[in-house]
Write a protein that holds these residues in place. Structure first.
Motif, PDB file in Angstrom:
ATOM      1  N   ILE A  77       0.829  -1.310   0.084  1.00 14.96           N
ATOM      2  CA  ILE A  77       0.037  -0.072  -0.020  1.00 14.96           C
ATOM      3  C   ILE A  77       0.942   1.324  -0.219  1.00 14.96           C
ATOM      4  O   ILE A  77       0.448   2.071  -0.755  1.00 14.96           O
ATOM      5  CB  ILE A  77      -1.002  -0.155   1.136  1.00 14.96           C
ATOM      6  CG1 ILE A  77      -2.135  -1.143   1.004  1.00 14.96           C
ATOM      7  CG2 ILE A  77      -1.801   1.372   1.389  1.00 14.96           C
ATOM      8  CD1 ILE A  77      -2.904  -1.582   2.264  1.00 14.96           C
ATOM      9  N   VAL A  78       2.055   1.344   0.820  1.00 13.76           N
ATOM     10  CA  VAL A  78       2.621   2.415   0.884  1.00 13.76           C
ATOM     11  C   VAL A  78       3.531   2.615  -0.335  1.00 13.76           C
ATOM     12  O   VAL A  78       3.733   3.899  -0.671  1.00 13.76           O
ATOM     13  CB  VAL A  78       3.476   2.400   2.398  1.00 13.76           C
ATOM     14  CG1 VAL A  78       4.788   3.396   2.078  1.00 13.76           C
ATOM     15  CG2 VAL A  78       3.038   2.526   3.486  1.00 13.76           C
ATOM     16  N   ILE A  79       3.896   1.629  -0.983  1.00 13.48           N
ATOM     17  CA  ILE A  79       4.565   1.949  -2.270  1.00 13.48           C
ATOM     18  C   ILE A  79       3.559   2.108  -3.401  1.00 13.48           C
ATOM     19  O   ILE A  79       4.159   3.030  -4.413  1.00 13.48           O
ATOM     20  CB  ILE A  79       5.522   0.546  -2.382  1.00 13.48           C
ATOM     21  CG1 ILE A  79       6.679   0.313  -1.358  1.00 13.48           C
ATOM     22  CG2 ILE A  79       6.177   0.542  -3.912  1.00 13.48           C
ATOM     23  CD1 ILE A  79       7.617  -0.793  -1.493  1.00 13.48           C
ATOM     24  N   VAL A  80       2.515   1.794  -3.417  1.00 13.50           N
ATOM     25  CA  VAL A  80       1.637   2.094  -4.642  1.00 13.50           C
ATOM     26  C   VAL A  80       1.107   3.535  -4.301  1.00 13.50           C
ATOM     27  O   VAL A  80       0.893   4.099  -5.479  1.00 13.50           O
ATOM     28  CB  VAL A  80       0.336   1.005  -4.420  1.00 13.50           C
ATOM     29  CG1 VAL A  80      -0.700   1.468  -5.476  1.00 13.50           C
ATOM     30  CG2 VAL A  80       0.976  -0.147  -4.876  1.00 13.50           C
ATOM     31  N   LEU A  81       0.848   4.236  -3.111  1.00 13.06           N
ATOM     32  CA  LEU A  81       0.457   5.295  -2.974  1.00 13.06           C
ATOM     33  C   LEU A  81       1.510   6.353  -3.701  1.00 13.06           C
ATOM     34  O   LEU A  81       2.769   6.000  -3.707  1.00 13.06           O
ATOM     35  CB  LEU A  81       0.430   5.473  -1.545  1.00 13.06           C
ATOM     36  CG  LEU A  81      -0.738   5.187  -0.693  1.00 13.06           C
ATOM     37  CD1 LEU A  81      -0.332   5.393   0.979  1.00 13.06           C
ATOM     38  CD2 LEU A  81      -1.963   5.659  -1.054  1.00 13.06           C
ATOM     39  N   PRO A  82       0.826   7.186  -4.420  1.00 15.05           N
ATOM     40  CA  PRO A  82       1.540   8.355  -4.815  1.00 15.05           C
ATOM     41  C   PRO A  82       2.344   9.257  -4.212  1.00 15.05           C
ATOM     42  O   PRO A  82       2.581  10.406  -4.844  1.00 15.05           O
ATOM     43  CB  PRO A  82       0.846   9.107  -6.084  1.00 15.05           C
ATOM     44  CG  PRO A  82      -0.338   8.970  -5.234  1.00 15.05           C
ATOM     45  CD  PRO A  82      -0.495   7.690  -4.532  1.00 15.05           C
ATOM     46  N   ILE A  83       2.856   9.132  -3.166  1.00 14.36           N
ATOM     47  CA  ILE A  83       3.405  10.139  -2.207  1.00 14.36           C
ATOM     48  C   ILE A  83       5.064   9.844  -2.193  1.00 14.36           C
ATOM     49  O   ILE A  83       5.712  10.957  -1.871  1.00 14.36           O
ATOM     50  CB  ILE A  83       3.254   9.957  -0.753  1.00 14.36           C
ATOM     51  CG1 ILE A  83       3.325   8.546  -0.293  1.00 14.36           C
ATOM     52  CG2 ILE A  83       1.583  10.273  -0.560  1.00 14.36           C
ATOM     53  CD1 ILE A  83       3.234   8.465   1.143  1.00 14.36           C
ATOM     54  N   GLY A  84       5.565   8.879  -2.872  1.00 14.48           N
ATOM     55  CA  GLY A  84       7.083   8.934  -2.958  1.00 14.48           C
ATOM     56  C   GLY A  84       7.584   8.252  -1.590  1.00 14.48           C
ATOM     57  O   GLY A  84       6.853   7.977  -0.694  1.00 14.48           O
ATOM     58  N   GLY A  85       8.895   8.412  -1.613  1.00 11.04           N
ATOM     59  CA  GLY A  85       9.495   8.097  -0.384  1.00 11.04           C
ATOM     60  C   GLY A  85      10.102   6.584  -0.315  1.00 11.04           C
ATOM     61  O   GLY A  85      11.265   6.613   0.168  1.00 11.04           O
ATOM     62  N   LEU A  86       9.478   5.662  -0.820  1.00 16.42           N
ATOM     63  CA  LEU A  86       9.907   4.424  -0.941  1.00 16.42           C
ATOM     64  C   LEU A  86       9.602   3.768  -2.298  1.00 16.42           C
ATOM     65  O   LEU A  86       8.610   4.224  -3.004  1.00 16.42           O
ATOM     66  CB  LEU A  86       9.229   3.480   0.227  1.00 16.42           C
ATOM     67  CG  LEU A  86       9.196   3.682   1.731  1.00 16.42           C
ATOM     68  CD1 LEU A  86       8.333   2.699   2.397  1.00 16.42           C
ATOM     69  CD2 LEU A  86      10.747   3.610   1.955  1.00 16.42           C
ATOM     70  N   GLU A  87      10.646   2.821  -2.723  1.00 17.86           N
ATOM     71  CA  GLU A  87      10.640   2.309  -4.004  1.00 17.86           C
ATOM     72  C   GLU A  87      11.104   0.983  -3.860  1.00 17.86           C
ATOM     73  O   GLU A  87      11.956   0.454  -3.183  1.00 17.86           O
ATOM     74  CB  GLU A  87      11.520   3.084  -4.987  1.00 17.86           C
ATOM     75  CG  GLU A  87      11.039   4.318  -5.636  1.00 17.86           C
ATOM     76  CD  GLU A  87      11.734   4.773  -6.490  1.00 17.86           C
ATOM     77  OE1 GLU A  87      12.442   4.329  -7.284  1.00 17.86           O
ATOM     78  OE2 GLU A  87      11.590   6.249  -6.869  1.00 17.86           O
ATOM     79  N   ILE A  88      10.490  -0.019  -4.778  1.00 21.00           N
ATOM     80  CA  ILE A  88      10.991  -1.430  -4.809  1.00 21.00           C
ATOM     81  C   ILE A  88      11.408  -1.493  -6.228  1.00 21.00           C
ATOM     82  O   ILE A  88      10.671  -1.241  -7.200  1.00 21.00           O
ATOM     83  CB  ILE A  88      10.009  -2.677  -4.431  1.00 21.00           C
ATOM     84  CG1 ILE A  88       9.412  -2.445  -3.105  1.00 21.00           C
ATOM     85  CG2 ILE A  88      10.344  -3.830  -4.975  1.00 21.00           C
ATOM     86  CD1 ILE A  88      10.378  -3.046  -1.986  1.00 21.00           C
ATOM     87  N   GLY A  89      12.934  -1.772  -6.640  1.00 23.71           N
ATOM     88  CA  GLY A  89      13.454  -2.128  -7.784  1.00 23.71           C
ATOM     89  C   GLY A  89      13.905  -3.345  -7.865  1.00 23.71           C
ATOM     90  O   GLY A  89      13.422  -4.405  -7.235  1.00 23.71           O
ATOM     91  N   GLU A  90      14.930  -3.434  -9.010  1.00 23.46           N
ATOM     92  CA  GLU A  90      15.539  -4.841  -9.016  1.00 23.46           C
ATOM     93  C   GLU A  90      16.393  -5.123  -8.007  1.00 23.46           C
ATOM     94  O   GLU A  90      16.957  -4.549  -7.421  1.00 23.46           O
ATOM     95  CB  GLU A  90      16.527  -4.481 -10.195  1.00 23.46           C
ATOM     96  CG  GLU A  90      15.800  -4.334 -11.630  1.00 23.46           C
ATOM     97  CD  GLU A  90      15.102  -5.472 -12.464  1.00 23.46           C
ATOM     98  OE1 GLU A  90      15.539  -6.739 -11.846  1.00 23.46           O
ATOM     99  OE2 GLU A  90      14.121  -5.362 -12.986  1.00 23.46           O
ATOM    100  N   PRO A  91      16.496  -6.402  -7.658  1.00 20.23           N
ATOM    101  CA  PRO A  91      15.858  -7.609  -8.386  1.00 20.23           C
ATOM    102  C   PRO A  91      14.373  -7.687  -7.508  1.00 20.23           C
ATOM    103  O   PRO A  91      14.364  -7.684  -6.347  1.00 20.23           O
ATOM    104  CB  PRO A  91      16.619  -8.753  -7.857  1.00 20.23           C
ATOM    105  CG  PRO A  91      17.374  -8.384  -6.501  1.00 20.23           C
ATOM    106  CD  PRO A  91      17.570  -6.838  -6.649  1.00 20.23           C
ATOM    107  N   TYR A  92      13.223  -7.672  -8.350  1.00 19.04           N
ATOM    108  CA  TYR A  92      11.794  -7.410  -7.710  1.00 19.04           C
ATOM    109  C   TYR A  92      11.509  -8.617  -6.832  1.00 19.04           C
ATOM    110  O   TYR A  92      11.046  -8.438  -5.624  1.00 19.04           O
ATOM    111  CB  TYR A  92      10.853  -7.323  -8.867  1.00 19.04           C
ATOM    112  CG  TYR A  92      11.050  -6.011  -9.791  1.00 19.04           C
ATOM    113  CD1 TYR A  92      10.615  -4.793  -9.002  1.00 19.04           C
ATOM    114  CD2 TYR A  92      11.489  -6.011 -10.869  1.00 19.04           C
ATOM    115  CE1 TYR A  92      10.705  -3.614  -9.640  1.00 19.04           C
ATOM    116  CE2 TYR A  92      11.381  -4.689 -11.631  1.00 19.04           C
ATOM    117  CZ  TYR A  92      11.343  -3.744 -11.051  1.00 19.04           C
ATOM    118  OH  TYR A  92      11.283  -2.452 -11.687  1.00 19.04           O
TER     119      TYR A  92
END
Length: 143
Positions: free
Chosen positions: A83-98
């Protein structure tokens, strides 16, 4: 009321420690340190979601899938992260390796948050107890 506030601060601080640990340990888990406001929002939203989702998911699991009760913390951590990562507020990201990051991030955040929830009260309240003892000693000397 004071106890509720202390517990809230400890829970929010432990959520922040868990997210920071994931950022330090996992290459695909990234905290945007340039903007502090989205990060604060992410930590607050994550902490609130954790505190709301854990009992709710436990209730659902108790009724429908009792075998999941042992993993409620990790499941609620995963849902909160999504939920926190999907919200369009930024701050956290999940990248490679997914896949690896999505598997390990909830585990790391959950473990570190659990440890921090145990350790932070000892650190914070130890000073409060010492201050109270000093205050009582001063009172006793004045008598």
């Amino acid at each position: 009321m004071v106890t509720f506030l202390i517990r809230s601060v400890i829970f929010i601080a432990s959520a922040a420690v868990g997210l920071i640990a994931a950022d330090l340990i996992l290459p695909g888990f990234t905290i945007d340190w340039r903007n502090w406001w989205p990060l604060v929002l992410c930590v607050l939203i994550f902490a609130v979601l954790q505190s709301v989702l854990a009992p709710w998911i436990a209730g659902v699991a108790r009724r429908n899938a009792p075998a999941l009760l042992g993993g409620i913390g990790i499941i609620s951590t995963l849902v909160s992260l999504i939920i926190v990562i999907v919200l369009p507020i930024g701050g956290l990201e999940i990248g490679e390796p997914y896949l690896l990051t999505w598997i390990l991030a909830p585990v790391i955040v959950w473990v570190v948050t659990a440890i921090a929830t145990l350790v932070l009260p000892l650190l914070l309240l130890r000073d409060a107890v010492k201050d109270g003892e000093r205050h009582e000693k001063k009172k006793a000397r004045k008598r």
